[in-house]
Scaffold this active site. Sequence first.
Site, PDB file in Angstrom:
ATOM      1  CG  HIS A 257      -5.970  -2.498   8.228  1.00 41.44           C
ATOM      2  ND1 HIS A 257      -6.126  -1.166   8.530  1.00 41.44           N
ATOM      3  CD2 HIS A 257      -4.668  -2.777   8.541  1.00 41.44           C
ATOM      4  CE1 HIS A 257      -4.993  -0.683   8.984  1.00 41.44           C
ATOM      5  NE2 HIS A 257      -4.094  -1.638   9.008  1.00 41.44           N
TER       6      HIS A 257
ATOM      7  CG  ASP B  36      -0.333  -0.561   2.471  1.00 45.48           C
ATOM      8  OD1 ASP B  36       0.914  -0.556   2.559  1.00 45.48           O
ATOM      9  OD2 ASP B  36      -1.061  -0.996   3.357  1.00 45.48           O
TER      10      ASP B  36
ATOM     11  CG  ASP C  88      -9.176  -1.474  10.928  1.00 44.88           C
ATOM     12  OD1 ASP C  88      -8.182  -2.156  10.598  1.00 44.88           O
ATOM     13  OD2 ASP C  88      -9.646  -0.578  10.202  1.00 44.88           O
TER      14      ASP C  88
ATOM     15  CD  GLU D  88      -8.963   0.606   7.105  1.00 42.45           C
ATOM     16  OE1 GLU D  88      -8.861  -0.430   7.785  1.00 42.45           O
ATOM     17  OE2 GLU D  88      -8.386   1.668   7.418  1.00 42.45           O
TER      18      GLU D  88
HETATM   19  C1  F6R Z   1       1.079  -1.458   6.012  1.00 44.71           C
HETATM   20  C2  F6R Z   1       0.128  -2.546   6.224  1.00 44.71           C
HETATM   21  C3  F6R Z   1      -0.768  -2.531   7.419  1.00 44.71           C
HETATM   22  C4  F6R Z   1       0.026  -2.776   8.702  1.00 44.71           C
HETATM   23  C5  F6R Z   1      -0.901  -2.691   9.922  1.00 44.71           C
HETATM   24  C6  F6R Z   1      -0.141  -2.874  11.216  1.00 44.71           C
HETATM   25  O1  F6R Z   1       1.801  -1.641   4.826  1.00 44.71           O
HETATM   26  O2  F6R Z   1       0.074  -3.440   5.433  1.00 44.71           O
HETATM   27  O3  F6R Z   1      -1.774  -3.472   7.257  1.00 44.71           O
HETATM   28  O4  F6R Z   1       0.610  -4.049   8.641  1.00 44.71           O
HETATM   29  O5  F6R Z   1      -1.550  -1.466   9.922  1.00 44.71           O
HETATM   30  O6  F6R Z   1       0.708  -1.796  11.428  1.00 44.71           O
HETATM   31  P1  F6R Z   1       1.709  -1.777  12.670  1.00 44.71           P
HETATM   32  O7  F6R Z   1       2.719  -2.834  12.413  1.00 44.71           O
HETATM   33  O8  F6R Z   1       2.296  -0.390  12.633  1.00 44.71           O
HETATM   34  O9  F6R Z   1       0.886  -2.055  13.881  1.00 44.71           O
END
Ligand code: F6R
Length: 261
Positions: free
Chosen positions: A138, A67, A136, A143
Amino acid sequence: MEVIICENSKKAARLTAKMIANAINEKPNLVLGLATGATMEPVYAELVQMNCSGKVDFKDVTTFNLDEYVGLGPNNKNSYRYYMDSNLFDKINIKKENTHLPNGLALDYNEEADKYEFMINNAGGIDLQLLGIGNDGHIGFNEPMSSFASKTRVKVLTPETYEQNCIYFNPPESMPKLAFTMGVGTILNSKQIVMLITGKKKANIATQAIEGPLTSMVTGSAIQLHQNVTVILDEDAASNLKMKDYYNFAFKNNPKWQRYQ
Ligand code: F6R
C-alpha cells in the site's frame, strides 16, 4: 522512474531529507505531501536538524498528510496528527495552521474526504509527495485493489496492515480498522513523488512496486505511471531488484544527481 540505492538506511533518509529541503529552498511556499510510519522518523529527524541549523525554512510551507486513523483525535498518541506534531511540526518553524491531516474524528466520512480533496486543490495541488510502502504494497492506506483513480476516502485496513501497525497500540486490538487516506489518483496528481523504502522486510514488495507488473494488487506499483518519481532505497530493501546495476550506473552518470553524490 529513477532509483537510488544508498549504502544504509541512515544515508537513504538523509538523501530523502535533502531532496525535500532542496525542493523547499527552490520554492519556499512548497505544498508538501507527507507520510508517517517508522521509515519516515529518521527523515523528519534530519529535517528538524536542517531547520535548526538554518539550512531549510518551513515558514511558508503547507503540508498535507496521506492518511489518518478513523476515530483517533489529535491528542491520541497513535493518531498520525500526534506523530506529525511530535516528530516534525512542533520542532520546526512551520505554521501549524498550514499543516493538514484528515480529521480522524469526522463523523461524515464522505464530507471529510471531499473537504480534504478540496483543500489540496485549493492549495494548488501537491508539489512533492513523500511516500513509504506497506508490507502489502500500500501507499497511504490504499490497500490492494484500490483503484488507481481513487481519491481521498475511508478504507478498511487489511489484516497484513493491521499486523504491521497494531504493535504501536496498547492493547494491539485497539487499533482502528478504518482510515482516511488520499487515493492513488490523488497521489498520482502530485507534481513529484519521492518514495523511501528501507529494510530487508521490504525487499520483495519494493521489487514488485518498482519493477512491476503494474497492478492494483500492489498499489505502490502505480508510481510507474507518474512522470517524476524518485525511489530511494537502502541496500537491504534493494537486494532483490533486477536492474540494480543500471540504477547505480544511472545515479553516477546523470548530472542532475551530482549534488547528491
Ligand atoms: C503512513 C503511510 C503508509 C506507510 C507504510 C510503511 O502515512 O503512508 O503507507 O508509509 O505503511 O510504514 P512503515 O514505514 O512503518 O513500514
